[in-house]
Motif scaffolding. Structure first.
Motif, PDB file in Angstrom:
ATOM      1  N   TYR A  69       0.823  -1.208   0.000  1.00  8.65           N
ATOM      2  CA  TYR A  69       0.000   0.000   0.000  1.00  8.65           C
ATOM      3  C   TYR A  69       0.860   1.262   0.000  1.00  8.65           C
ATOM      4  O   TYR A  69       0.654   2.200   0.767  1.00  8.65           O
ATOM      5  CB  TYR A  69      -0.994   0.017   1.170  1.00  8.65           C
ATOM      6  N   GLN A  70       1.851   1.267  -0.865  1.00 11.38           N
ATOM      7  CA  GLN A  70       2.739   2.405  -1.060  1.00 11.38           C
ATOM      8  C   GLN A  70       2.929   2.611  -2.557  1.00 11.38           C
ATOM      9  O   GLN A  70       2.907   1.651  -3.327  1.00 11.38           O
ATOM     10  CB  GLN A  70       4.110   2.142  -0.434  1.00 11.38           C
ATOM     11  N   PRO A  71       3.138   3.856  -2.995  1.00 15.59           N
ATOM     12  CA  PRO A  71       3.522   4.049  -4.398  1.00 15.59           C
ATOM     13  C   PRO A  71       4.839   3.324  -4.683  1.00 15.59           C
ATOM     14  O   PRO A  71       5.753   3.323  -3.859  1.00 15.59           O
ATOM     15  CB  PRO A  71       3.678   5.567  -4.522  1.00 15.59           C
ATOM     16  N   PHE A  90      -6.875  12.531  -5.742  1.00 20.82           N
ATOM     17  CA  PHE A  90      -6.823  11.082  -5.549  1.00 20.82           C
ATOM     18  C   PHE A  90      -7.703  10.409  -6.591  1.00 20.82           C
ATOM     19  O   PHE A  90      -8.617  11.021  -7.150  1.00 20.82           O
ATOM     20  CB  PHE A  90      -7.263  10.690  -4.132  1.00 20.82           C
ATOM     21  N   ASP A  91      -7.412   9.158  -6.851  1.00 25.21           N
ATOM     22  CA  ASP A  91      -8.249   8.343  -7.732  1.00 25.21           C
ATOM     23  C   ASP A  91      -9.041   7.355  -6.893  1.00 25.21           C
ATOM     24  O   ASP A  91      -8.583   6.909  -5.831  1.00 25.21           O
ATOM     25  CB  ASP A  91      -7.388   7.570  -8.747  1.00 25.21           C
ATOM     26  N   GLU A  92     -10.195   6.982  -7.380  1.00 29.73           N
ATOM     27  CA  GLU A  92     -11.018   5.996  -6.673  1.00 29.73           C
ATOM     28  C   GLU A  92     -10.643   4.568  -7.027  1.00 29.73           C
ATOM     29  O   GLU A  92     -11.221   3.629  -6.489  1.00 29.73           O
ATOM     30  CB  GLU A  92     -12.489   6.237  -6.985  1.00 29.73           C
ATOM     31  N   ALA A  93      -9.696   4.404  -7.918  1.00 28.44           N
ATOM     32  CA  ALA A  93      -9.237   3.076  -8.309  1.00 28.44           C
ATOM     33  C   ALA A  93      -7.720   3.065  -8.261  1.00 28.44           C
ATOM     34  O   ALA A  93      -7.058   4.103  -8.299  1.00 28.44           O
ATOM     35  CB  ALA A  93      -9.727   2.744  -9.720  1.00 28.44           C
ATOM     36  N   SER A  94      -7.155   1.868  -8.157  1.00 32.25           N
ATOM     37  CA  SER A  94      -5.707   1.736  -8.233  1.00 32.25           C
ATOM     38  C   SER A  94      -5.245   2.123  -9.631  1.00 32.25           C
ATOM     39  O   SER A  94      -5.989   2.026 -10.601  1.00 32.25           O
ATOM     40  CB  SER A  94      -5.302   0.301  -7.918  1.00 32.25           C
ATOM     41  N   PRO A 128      -6.685   5.664  -2.000  1.00 28.11           N
ATOM     42  CA  PRO A 128      -6.755   7.008  -2.574  1.00 28.11           C
ATOM     43  C   PRO A 128      -5.545   7.874  -2.192  1.00 28.11           C
ATOM     44  O   PRO A 128      -5.699   8.935  -1.575  1.00 28.11           O
ATOM     45  CB  PRO A 128      -8.036   7.543  -1.950  1.00 28.11           C
ATOM     46  N   TRP A 129      -4.349   7.455  -2.536  1.00 26.50           N
ATOM     47  CA  TRP A 129      -3.171   8.307  -2.330  1.00 26.50           C
ATOM     48  C   TRP A 129      -3.316   9.585  -3.154  1.00 26.50           C
ATOM     49  O   TRP A 129      -3.739   9.551  -4.313  1.00 26.50           O
ATOM     50  CB  TRP A 129      -1.899   7.568  -2.746  1.00 26.50           C
ATOM     51  N   TRP A 130      -2.959  10.710  -2.563  1.00 23.85           N
ATOM     52  CA  TRP A 130      -2.966  11.994  -3.262  1.00 23.85           C
ATOM     53  C   TRP A 130      -1.743  12.075  -4.164  1.00 23.85           C
ATOM     54  O   TRP A 130      -0.638  11.663  -3.768  1.00 23.85           O
ATOM     55  CB  TRP A 130      -2.958  13.148  -2.263  1.00 23.85           C
ATOM     56  N   HIS A 131      -1.910  12.595  -5.371  1.00 24.60           N
ATOM     57  CA  HIS A 131      -0.772  12.727  -6.279  1.00 24.60           C
ATOM     58  C   HIS A 131      -0.975  13.902  -7.227  1.00 24.60           C
ATOM     59  O   HIS A 131      -2.063  14.147  -7.723  1.00 24.60           O
ATOM     60  CB  HIS A 131      -0.533  11.439  -7.072  1.00 24.60           C
ATOM     61  N   SER A 132       0.115  14.635  -7.420  1.00 26.01           N
ATOM     62  CA  SER A 132       0.173  15.720  -8.392  1.00 26.01           C
ATOM     63  C   SER A 132       1.143  15.298  -9.490  1.00 26.01           C
ATOM     64  O   SER A 132       2.155  14.644  -9.217  1.00 26.01           O
ATOM     65  CB  SER A 132       0.663  17.007  -7.720  1.00 26.01           C
ATOM     66  N   VAL A 133       0.822  15.673 -10.733  1.00 20.91           N
ATOM     67  CA  VAL A 133       1.653  15.276 -11.871  1.00 20.91           C
ATOM     68  C   VAL A 133       2.029  16.526 -12.662  1.00 20.91           C
ATOM     69  O   VAL A 133       1.154  17.292 -13.073  1.00 20.91           O
ATOM     70  CB  VAL A 133       0.920  14.273 -12.781  1.00 20.91           C
ATOM     71  N   THR A 134       3.325  16.723 -12.850  1.00 20.36           N
ATOM     72  CA  THR A 134       3.823  17.857 -13.622  1.00 20.36           C
ATOM     73  C   THR A 134       4.542  17.343 -14.861  1.00 20.36           C
ATOM     74  O   THR A 134       5.469  16.522 -14.755  1.00 20.36           O
ATOM     75  CB  THR A 134       4.791  18.716 -12.796  1.00 20.36           C
TER      76      THR A 134
END
Length: 340
Positions: free
Chosen positions: A32-34, A162-166, A242-248
């Motif tokens: 359960y980690q990125p 966050f996403d609701e799915a993996s 639902p891990w939070w993630h930002s993408v640049t």
């Protein structure tokens, strides 16, 4: 102050090698980690085209797309390429127009590296729009492989959400930075309106590139728990829900392919709609009644030792082992209740 919160200074997620479909759950999902999967798609023809040049990647896509109209998002000079709200939080800071996909790609390529305008086309189903590309984008870790989506753009930043799915996200051309926060940091990320969002999911109001600690002082705590990594073409990252993630996106032209999957049997079982309904149902109750329902939710949802021995296994219904038939029946029941 800003340098103290530079994303490049955050630790990177763990990297795992030797992952196969047989050990994916054990080596990746169970933690359960990125997890970073370097070289995941190194052999994709699209990745190899992009390694020749970014225009080569664009040409590869144009030759294999169905050229259907897509929503081209345009961000003006005052946005810094960050998808966000307008100044009054009553709408968005971008505009969108329908363009044939090939034309949208040409618009992105025509934007100079130093252009103040930024562009993106998001979440395009590959099966419907790049059917000639679909056989080349199989995911060997997921069986059966979920249908992929493709994301195109210039130098654009998607705020933390966050996403609701993996999710397995694959950088197919260009470079991208992923910055991630565990779910328990939600209170420190200053989440915006749940029902007014740039792309469907709630977003953090914090500008991670230039955090305002006067407006968002608790972000300092989120930063201490953050992870950040730069991925090259061919690299992938697993992001649990639902891990939070930002993408640049860091290149003048970028391509991302992602795969979502969930253990939910039907879309209605995804949790965000249930959260919104719960807010509507509970937030305006009298304090005593609301506290009573808090006990109910704790008992039924968050008690790992919730006893069921008093109910025969074949009579446990929604509390028992899930099945597609049970999920569909519950969906129909909920729809009927909500439409009364």
């Amino acid at each position: 102050m800003q340098q103290a919160y530079a994303l490049e200074n955050l630790p990177a997620p763990a990297e795992v090698t030797g992952v196969t479909a047989a050990n994916f759950n054990e080596l990746v999902v169970a933690n359960y980690q990125p997890i970073v999967l370097r070289g995941f798609a190194a052999n994709w023809p699209l990745v190899q085209a992009g390694r020749q040049s970014l225009p080569d990647a664009a040409a590869y896509l144009k030759a294999r797309c169905n050229n259907q109209p897509q929503k081209l998002v345009s961000l003006g000079p005052d946005t810094g390429g960050r998808l966000f709200y307008n100044s009054s939080i009553s709408g968005m800071n971008f505009t969108a127009s329908q363009q044939p996909l090939q034309s949208a790609i040409d618009t992105m390529l025509a934007a100079d590296n130093d252009s103040d305008m930024r562009y993106c086309v998001q979440c395009v189903p590959v099966a419907d729009n790049f059917n000639a590309l679909l056989p080349e984008l199989s995911n060997p870790l997921l069986n059966p492989s979920p249908r992929p989506f493709i994301w195109l753009g210039t130098r654009v930043t998607v705020p933390a959400h966050f996403d609701e799915a993996s999710n397995i996200a694959v950088v197919a051309a260009g470079k991208r930075r992923f910055t991630l926060f565990p779910p328990e940091q939600v209170a420190n990320l200053y989440v915006g309106p749940l029902d007014l969002t740039p792309a469907g999911q709630p977003i953090s109001m914090v500008n991670l590139q230039q955090p305002d600690l006067q407006a968002h002082p608790q972000y300092a705590n989120a930063y201490q728990a953050g992870l950040s990594v730069e991925l090259d073409a061919g690299d992938a990252i697993y992001i649990p829900s639902p891990w939070w993630h930002s993408v640049t996106s860091l290149s003048s032209f970028n391509v991302l392919v992602n795969y979502w999957w969930s253990n939910a049997y039907v879309a209605s079982a995804l949790p965000l709609p249930m959260l919104l309904h719960a807010i509507q149902a509970f937030n305006h109750m009298a304090p005593g009644e609301r506290a009573a329902w808090q006990h109910m939710l704790q008992h039924y949802l968050f008690n790992p030792d919730h006893p069921l021995a008093h109910i025969p296994e074949n009579a446990r219904g929604v509390q028992g082992q899930p099945t597609p038939q049970l999920a569909q029946g519950l969906h129909q029941w909920l729809a009927a209740q909500l439409n009364r």
